[in-house]
Design an enzyme around this catalytic site. Structure first.
Site, short mmCIF file in Angstrom:
data_model
loop_
_atom_site.label_atom_id
_atom_site.label_comp_id
_atom_site.label_asym_id
_atom_site.label_seq_id
_atom_site.Cartn_x
_atom_site.Cartn_y
_atom_site.Cartn_z
N ARG A 173 54.16 -1.24 56.56
CA ARG A 173 52.68 -1.16 56.41
C ARG A 173 52.08 -0.12 57.34
NH1 ARG A 173 49.03 -4.33 58.89
NH2 ARG A 173 50.50 -6.04 59.13
N TYR B 199 35.26 9.88 39.20
CA TYR B 199 36.15 8.89 38.59
C TYR B 199 35.43 7.53 38.51
CZ TYR B 199 40.30 6.01 37.92
OH TYR B 199 41.22 5.13 37.43
N ASP C 114 37.86 14.64 45.95
CA ASP C 114 38.94 14.11 45.12
C ASP C 114 39.47 15.32 44.33
OD1 ASP C 114 40.51 13.05 43.07
OD2 ASP C 114 39.28 11.25 42.86
N LYS D 40 49.04 10.65 39.31
CA LYS D 40 48.91 11.70 38.31
C LYS D 40 49.93 12.81 38.59
CE LYS D 40 45.60 8.90 37.33
NZ LYS D 40 44.24 9.03 37.80
C1 LIG Z 1 43.33 8.15 38.35
C2 LIG Z 1 42.30 8.69 39.26
C3 LIG Z 1 41.90 7.98 40.40
C4 LIG Z 1 42.42 6.61 40.73
O1 LIG Z 1 43.77 6.62 41.01
P1 LIG Z 1 44.73 5.33 40.82
O2 LIG Z 1 46.04 5.83 41.27
O3 LIG Z 1 44.67 4.94 39.38
O4 LIG Z 1 44.17 4.26 41.69
C5 LIG Z 1 40.98 8.58 41.24
N1 LIG Z 1 40.47 9.80 40.97
C6 LIG Z 1 40.83 10.50 39.88
C7 LIG Z 1 40.23 11.85 39.64
C8 LIG Z 1 41.75 9.97 38.98
O5 LIG Z 1 42.09 10.67 37.90
#
Ligand SMILES: *Cc1c(COP(=O)(O)O)cnc(C)c1O
Length: 390
Positions: A55, A109, A181, A206
């Site tokens: 952790r 998002y 992000d 992703k």
């Molecule tokens: C998918 C996504 C998230 C969230 O990510 P998770 O791994 O599903 O929690 C945040 N920001 C963007 C731009 C995303 O495409």
């Protein structure tokens, strides 16, 4: 018996860095890869002098991929999280306190928006949404208690861009922490820290993982900001487990290759779709017709693997089109090696009213295509076949 490749870290280009940085080879066995260290119990006192615990994100299997991502983003330190949302929510909780305020881009998002409006406000932290991608509009929302500025570029699904350098300047002028992000861009196509941004977050689910088989997140910033985020992460507990860390590390080794191919494939597909009379509009930052094309040329090294397009005709026509595809599957998520397509109106933007969506430019016939690494001609043929069957 760990050996770090730290001495190699300087001046490495992305592709070299992805292969060599963060390696903790198994010198006992002579294996050249970092072993998957699964122990949750470690000797105490530990030979390293540290308290080792998964952790705390300090097992070699977790450190390796984090060092790669920190290197790619030109940042000082990276921490891995159990999901993109674990990373995003921990940033807000770590960097904001009661009665403080943040300024946030509106087309972020959906999960992030939900976190802000359902969770964060209950702790007495308020936010303003900025509907425009004009940096001056962000500055106008800054109040005396504003402590954080949050953007997402390119945005989902229309791939609108925010001027990252201008946002970073505004944040610096007002002594506010800037966060981006950068999931859609990947660290290959965009380096926000070089443009003055303080904190970069990714949904590693992703492109970073890249094989649609792990859920993870990553945050990169300087040491002092990461210390604050790291303390919060230890308490909140959204750390990445060693198995997923191993898969992330494996995925990262081919990130520059995958992204280069996805950039190429997506650009060609965007060009081809733009010529089809069955398509009303193509959204891709590489196209001259994209409203942020000039900005994309300035702040991105590649235009990314997502192509969004709106079909002519009714929803039934668009459905017939997706059903006519054989290689490209209908699926949610993005950034994997396989090409997938979805309707934002019934997935990412299902929570929004139709009028609101349409005002943004998302029609029922708008499709988001996440382009994979398949052969370009195979992908183009699949799309052509489905289009000509309409
Ligand atoms: C998918 C996504 C998230 C969230 O990510 P998770 O791994 O599903 O929690 C945040 N920001 C963007 C731009 C995303 O495409």
């Amino acid at each position: 018996m760990l050996m770090r490749n730290r001495n190699l870290e300087v001046q490495m280009k992305d592709s070299t860095l992805c292969v060599h940085v963060g390696s903790y080879p198994d010198l006992n066995e002579g294996g050249i890869n970092t072993p998957v260290y699964l122990s949750s119990a470690h000797l105490f006192p530990h030979p390293s002098g540290e308290l080792r615990y998964p952790r705390y994100s300090n097992l070699p299997t977790q450190l390796g991929p984090a060092e790669k991502i920190a290197g790619l983003e030109h940042g000082e330190r990276c921490l891995l999280f159990s999901s993109g949302m674990a990373a995003i929510s921990t940033i807000f909780l770590a960097l904001l306190s009661k009665k403080e305020h943040c300024v946030v881009q509106s087309d972020i998002y959906g999960g992030t928006r939900k976190f802000l409006s359902r969770e964060l406000v209950r702790y007495g932290i308020n936010f303003s949404l900025v509907e425009s991608n004009d940096p001056d509009a962000f500055e106008r929302e800054i109040r005396p208690n504003t402590k954080l500025l949050y953007i997402e570029s390119p945005s989902n699904p229309l791939l609108r861009l925010v001027d990252i350098e201008k946002i970073a300047e505004i944040a610096e002028k007002h002594h506010i922490i800037s966060v981006i992000d950068s999931t859609f861009a990947t660290p290959i196509n965009q380096k926000p820290i070089d443009m003055g941004i303080d904190v970069v977050v990714h949904s590693g689910t992703k492109y970073l993982g890249g094989h649609s088989d792990i859920t993870c997140g990553a945050v990169v910033a300087n040491r002092s900001i990461m210390d604050r985020i790291g303390e919060a992460q230890k308490s909140i507990g959204g750390t990445l487990d060693p198995f997923s860390s191993f898969l992330l590390d494996r995925g990262l080794k081919t990130l520059p290759l995958r992204v280069a191919r996805q950039n190429d494939n997506a650009f060609e597909i965007a060009r081809r779709l733009e010529k089809s009379p069955k398509i009303q509009k193509v959204h891709y930052p590489g196209l001259k017709t994209h409203p942020d094309h000039d900005l994309a040329r300035r702040q991105m090294h590649g235009y990314g693997g997502i192509v969004t397009f709106t079909m002519n005709g009714a929803l039934e026509t668009a459905r017939k089109f997706t059903q006519g595809l054989s290689l490209i599957k209908g699926a949610i998520s993005l950034g994997g090696i396989e090409s997938i397509v979805c309707f934002p109106f019934e997935t990412s933007h299902a929570g929004m009213r139709k009028e609101e969506r349409e005002q943004m430019g998302i029609q029922d016939t708008t499709l988001r295509l996440s382009v994979g690494i398949e052969d370009q001609e195979d992908l183009v043929s699949d799309l052509d076949r489905a289009l000509s069957s309409l």
